[in-house]
Write a protein that holds these residues in place. Structure first.
Motif, PDB file in Angstrom:
ATOM      1  N   PRO A  26       0.884  -1.186   0.031  1.00 25.80           N
ATOM      2  CA  PRO A  26      -0.046   0.129  -0.023  1.00 25.80           C
ATOM      3  C   PRO A  26       0.826   1.374  -0.063  1.00 25.80           C
ATOM      4  O   PRO A  26       0.282   2.205   0.238  1.00 25.80           O
ATOM      5  CB  PRO A  26      -0.624  -0.061   1.196  1.00 25.80           C
ATOM      6  CG  PRO A  26       0.081  -0.765   2.192  1.00 25.80           C
ATOM      7  CD  PRO A  26       0.964  -1.753   1.306  1.00 25.80           C
ATOM      8  N   CYS A  27       2.156   1.154  -0.134  1.00 23.23           N
ATOM      9  CA  CYS A  27       2.957   2.297  -0.197  1.00 23.23           C
ATOM     10  C   CYS A  27       3.331   2.978  -1.354  1.00 23.23           C
ATOM     11  O   CYS A  27       3.889   2.797  -2.228  1.00 23.23           O
ATOM     12  CB  CYS A  27       4.554   1.920   0.603  1.00 23.23           C
ATOM     13  SG  CYS A  27       5.199   3.250   1.255  1.00 23.23           S
ATOM     14  N   LEU A  28       2.486   4.190  -1.726  1.00 19.39           N
ATOM     15  CA  LEU A  28       2.488   4.551  -3.029  1.00 19.39           C
ATOM     16  C   LEU A  28       2.603   6.210  -2.868  1.00 19.39           C
ATOM     17  O   LEU A  28       1.998   6.639  -1.879  1.00 19.39           O
ATOM     18  CB  LEU A  28       1.073   4.407  -3.711  1.00 19.39           C
ATOM     19  CG  LEU A  28       0.921   2.960  -4.008  1.00 19.39           C
ATOM     20  CD1 LEU A  28      -0.618   2.987  -4.769  1.00 19.39           C
ATOM     21  CD2 LEU A  28       1.912   2.151  -4.972  1.00 19.39           C
ATOM     22  N   PRO A  29       3.488   6.908  -3.733  1.00 16.91           N
ATOM     23  CA  PRO A  29       3.825   8.298  -3.493  1.00 16.91           C
ATOM     24  C   PRO A  29       2.433   9.070  -3.870  1.00 16.91           C
ATOM     25  O   PRO A  29       1.676   8.595  -4.808  1.00 16.91           O
ATOM     26  CB  PRO A  29       4.821   8.261  -4.442  1.00 16.91           C
ATOM     27  CG  PRO A  29       5.031   7.223  -5.495  1.00 16.91           C
ATOM     28  CD  PRO A  29       4.211   6.442  -4.651  1.00 16.91           C
ATOM     29  N   GLY A  35      17.288  11.235 -12.906  1.00 21.65           N
ATOM     30  CA  GLY A  35      16.396  10.544 -11.820  1.00 21.65           C
ATOM     31  C   GLY A  35      15.107  11.141 -11.747  1.00 21.65           C
ATOM     32  O   GLY A  35      14.566  11.881 -12.327  1.00 21.65           O
ATOM     33  N   MET A  36      14.588  10.385 -10.782  1.00 19.73           N
ATOM     34  CA  MET A  36      13.149  10.576 -10.442  1.00 19.73           C
ATOM     35  C   MET A  36      13.026  10.681  -8.802  1.00 19.73           C
ATOM     36  O   MET A  36      13.746   9.951  -8.034  1.00 19.73           O
ATOM     37  CB  MET A  36      12.063   9.495 -10.845  1.00 19.73           C
ATOM     38  CG  MET A  36      12.120   9.462 -12.274  1.00 19.73           C
ATOM     39  SD  MET A  36      11.228   7.780 -12.912  1.00 19.73           S
ATOM     40  CE  MET A  36      12.526   6.603 -12.646  1.00 19.73           C
ATOM     41  N   GLY A  37      12.301  11.688  -8.246  1.00 21.55           N
ATOM     42  CA  GLY A  37      11.765  12.007  -6.991  1.00 21.55           C
ATOM     43  C   GLY A  37      10.755  11.943  -6.688  1.00 21.55           C
ATOM     44  O   GLY A  37       9.610  11.811  -7.623  1.00 21.55           O
ATOM     45  N   TRP A  38      10.197  11.711  -5.375  1.00 19.23           N
ATOM     46  CA  TRP A  38       8.706  11.466  -5.063  1.00 19.23           C
ATOM     47  C   TRP A  38       8.210  11.729  -3.499  1.00 19.23           C
ATOM     48  O   TRP A  38       9.228  11.787  -2.701  1.00 19.23           O
ATOM     49  CB  TRP A  38       8.219   9.916  -5.363  1.00 19.23           C
ATOM     50  CG  TRP A  38       8.956   8.739  -4.665  1.00 19.23           C
ATOM     51  CD1 TRP A  38       9.060   8.351  -3.302  1.00 19.23           C
ATOM     52  CD2 TRP A  38      10.099   8.069  -5.352  1.00 19.23           C
ATOM     53  NE1 TRP A  38       9.963   7.393  -3.228  1.00 19.23           N
ATOM     54  CE2 TRP A  38      10.806   7.075  -4.456  1.00 19.23           C
ATOM     55  CE3 TRP A  38      10.762   8.226  -6.602  1.00 19.23           C
ATOM     56  CZ2 TRP A  38      11.834   6.164  -4.669  1.00 19.23           C
ATOM     57  CZ3 TRP A  38      11.752   7.263  -6.872  1.00 19.23           C
ATOM     58  CH2 TRP A  38      12.153   6.384  -5.986  1.00 19.23           C
ATOM     59  N   ARG A  47       1.624   1.146 -11.126  1.00 21.46           N
ATOM     60  CA  ARG A  47       2.402   1.586 -10.085  1.00 21.46           C
ATOM     61  C   ARG A  47       3.754   1.613 -10.488  1.00 21.46           C
ATOM     62  O   ARG A  47       4.590   1.330  -9.906  1.00 21.46           O
ATOM     63  CB  ARG A  47       2.239   0.921  -8.829  1.00 21.46           C
ATOM     64  CG  ARG A  47       0.770   0.385  -8.318  1.00 21.46           C
ATOM     65  CD  ARG A  47       0.664  -0.558  -7.104  1.00 21.46           C
ATOM     66  NE  ARG A  47       1.665  -1.718  -7.309  1.00 21.46           N
ATOM     67  CZ  ARG A  47       1.147  -2.594  -7.891  1.00 21.46           C
ATOM     68  NH1 ARG A  47      -0.324  -2.449  -8.371  1.00 21.46           N
ATOM     69  NH2 ARG A  47       1.704  -3.771  -8.126  1.00 21.46           N
ATOM     70  N   VAL A  48       3.725   2.158 -11.771  1.00 21.65           N
ATOM     71  CA  VAL A  48       5.147   2.136 -12.390  1.00 21.65           C
ATOM     72  C   VAL A  48       5.358   3.820 -12.844  1.00 21.65           C
ATOM     73  O   VAL A  48       4.733   4.344 -13.419  1.00 21.65           O
ATOM     74  CB  VAL A  48       5.569   1.398 -13.655  1.00 21.65           C
ATOM     75  CG1 VAL A  48       6.723   1.708 -14.289  1.00 21.65           C
ATOM     76  CG2 VAL A  48       5.244  -0.077 -13.293  1.00 21.65           C
ATOM     77  N   LEU A  49       6.669   4.261 -12.244  1.00 21.56           N
ATOM     78  CA  LEU A  49       7.077   5.338 -12.467  1.00 21.56           C
ATOM     79  C   LEU A  49       8.135   5.447 -13.547  1.00 21.56           C
ATOM     80  O   LEU A  49       9.134   4.616 -13.387  1.00 21.56           O
ATOM     81  CB  LEU A  49       7.575   6.282 -11.315  1.00 21.56           C
ATOM     82  CG  LEU A  49       8.061   7.632 -11.408  1.00 21.56           C
ATOM     83  CD1 LEU A  49       6.717   8.380 -11.741  1.00 21.56           C
ATOM     84  CD2 LEU A  49       8.676   8.067  -9.970  1.00 21.56           C
ATOM     85  N   HIS A  50       8.358   6.230 -14.699  1.00 13.90           N
ATOM     86  CA  HIS A  50       9.290   6.006 -15.697  1.00 13.90           C
ATOM     87  C   HIS A  50       9.802   7.431 -16.226  1.00 13.90           C
ATOM     88  O   HIS A  50       9.034   8.439 -16.226  1.00 13.90           O
ATOM     89  CB  HIS A  50       8.919   5.213 -16.751  1.00 13.90           C
ATOM     90  CG  HIS A  50       8.398   5.659 -17.886  1.00 13.90           C
ATOM     91  ND1 HIS A  50       6.870   5.867 -17.943  1.00 13.90           N
ATOM     92  CD2 HIS A  50       8.763   6.297 -19.011  1.00 13.90           C
ATOM     93  CE1 HIS A  50       6.188   6.546 -18.928  1.00 13.90           C
ATOM     94  NE2 HIS A  50       7.501   6.719 -19.735  1.00 13.90           N
ATOM     95  N   LEU A  51      10.934   7.483 -16.676  1.00  9.09           N
ATOM     96  CA  LEU A  51      11.663   8.500 -17.175  1.00  9.09           C
ATOM     97  C   LEU A  51      12.455   8.245 -18.637  1.00  9.09           C
ATOM     98  O   LEU A  51      13.069   7.213 -18.362  1.00  9.09           O
ATOM     99  CB  LEU A  51      12.522   9.194 -16.143  1.00  9.09           C
ATOM    100  CG  LEU A  51      13.575  10.424 -16.642  1.00  9.09           C
ATOM    101  CD1 LEU A  51      12.813  11.818 -16.576  1.00  9.09           C
ATOM    102  CD2 LEU A  51      14.695  10.558 -15.712  1.00  9.09           C
ATOM    103  N   THR A  52      12.475   8.904 -19.408  1.00  8.22           N
ATOM    104  CA  THR A  52      13.208   8.919 -20.538  1.00  8.22           C
ATOM    105  C   THR A  52      14.150   9.709 -21.046  1.00  8.22           C
ATOM    106  O   THR A  52      13.575  11.020 -20.821  1.00  8.22           O
ATOM    107  CB  THR A  52      12.498   8.554 -21.890  1.00  8.22           C
ATOM    108  OG1 THR A  52      11.611   9.429 -22.250  1.00  8.22           O
ATOM    109  CG2 THR A  52      11.551   7.086 -21.766  1.00  8.22           C
TER     110      THR A  52
END
Length: 313
Positions: free
Chosen positions: A262-265, A307-310, A292-297
């Protein structure tokens, strides 16, 4: 020459655990060769090593460090019928002298992009070798997972590397975990078309560096596809970002993070540091998919950090 029946088992054990001189001694004994005959076999390959040097290596009084000595070790592996890089992987980090010192400036580049800076520089410096600058990233894909407690647990990396000079036969991979992670919680696995060489963990910081060894050296212009995975044991500390530092340009980069319920940003965004000495900045907000996927290109990436932050709340 008669060889005791248990020598073969001893060689296998020593090739996994070391030390180098003991593994070399056992492997030579198993082969039935004398040091003189081993030296002659090396001579026939155009590799000249004195009998006293071979003796010192076998006794642990000195170790191969220079490029010509490492080539000799690779040839010895072939002559003795050992797996490629099996002896070489047992060598400790070279002493910082001569040409090795000139590489230290390159290693400090890592320390200015990721934290803990000094710990990272110390670990990377121990593994940087003469072919460190002979590879470039053609493409890279990082797939990270975050567990139900909000902690990063795995980072699976797929890379296409391209040789730009020399004959590189290894790649140096580095990972810095979240502050508070025990150093011994970090692990690494060679997944595809590479093998683990030397692995170094900092005794007081969550930093790990590893040599990924190829089965053969690359020619200039040749590419190599490999996969590896860093793992982090449970530590209870929540992660707030995933970042990748690039010392050299890369053609394309894809990063993804899979979160576990259940830990979602509640908010996600891009991170960037456009240069070794630049300040890290927050970029555009990123959407978390129904899966529930975060992505960056990114394309034509320059040296720096992406990178990615949340935010969790």
């Amino acid at each position: 020459m008669a060889v005791p029946p248990d020598v073969g088992d001893e060689v296998d054990v020593l090739l996994r655990a070391g030390p180098f001189h003991a593994a070399l001694r056992a492997a030579v004994e198993r082969s039935g060769l004398t040091l003189e005959r081993l030296r002659d076999r090396l001579d026939r390959r155009g590799i000249h090593v004195s009998l006293s040097t071979l003796s010192y290596w076998r006794l642990g009084r000195s170790r191969p460090e220079r490029a010509d000595s490492l080539r000799a070790v690779q040839a010895i592996e072939t002559i003795l019928g050992l797996p490629r890089h099996s002896l070489e992987a047992l060598l400790g980090p070279p002493r910082p002298r001569g040409r090795w010192v000139s590489k230290q400036q390159q290693t400090r580049d890592y320390g200015r992009m990721l934290e803990p800076a000094q710990s990272l520089a110390e670990i990377v410096r121990a593994l940087v070798g003469p072919s460190d600058g002979d590879l470039r990233l053609w493409s890279q894909d990082d797939a990270a997972t975050v567990d139900e407690h909000g902690a990063l647990r795995t980072i699976h990396t797929r890379q296409v590397l391209r040789a730009v000079a020399g004959n590189p036969d290894r790649y140096l991979a580095v990972y810095c975990a979240d502050v508070g992670t025990p150093p011994d919680a970090l692990g690494v696995e060679a997944v595809r078309d590479c093998r683990l060489g030397r692995v170094r963990r900092h005794p007081g910081a969550p930093v790990i560096a590893v040599e990924l060894l190829f089965d053969q050296s690359l020619r200039a212009g040749q590419t190599h596809l490999l996969e590896y995975r860093f793992t982090i044991a449970e530590n209870g500390a929540r992660s707030h970002d995933y970042r990748r530092a690039f010392r050299y340009p890369v053609g394309t980069y894809v990063a993804s993070v899979q979160f576990t319920e259940p830990c979602l940003p509640v908010r996600c965004y891009a991170l960037a540091q456009p240069g070794v000495d630049a300040t890290q900045v927050h970029g555009d907000e990123l959407a978390l998919t129904p899966g529930r996927v975060l992505h960056l290109t990114a394309k034509d990436v320059r040296p720096g950090v992406l990178g990615m932050g949340w935010d969790w709340s």
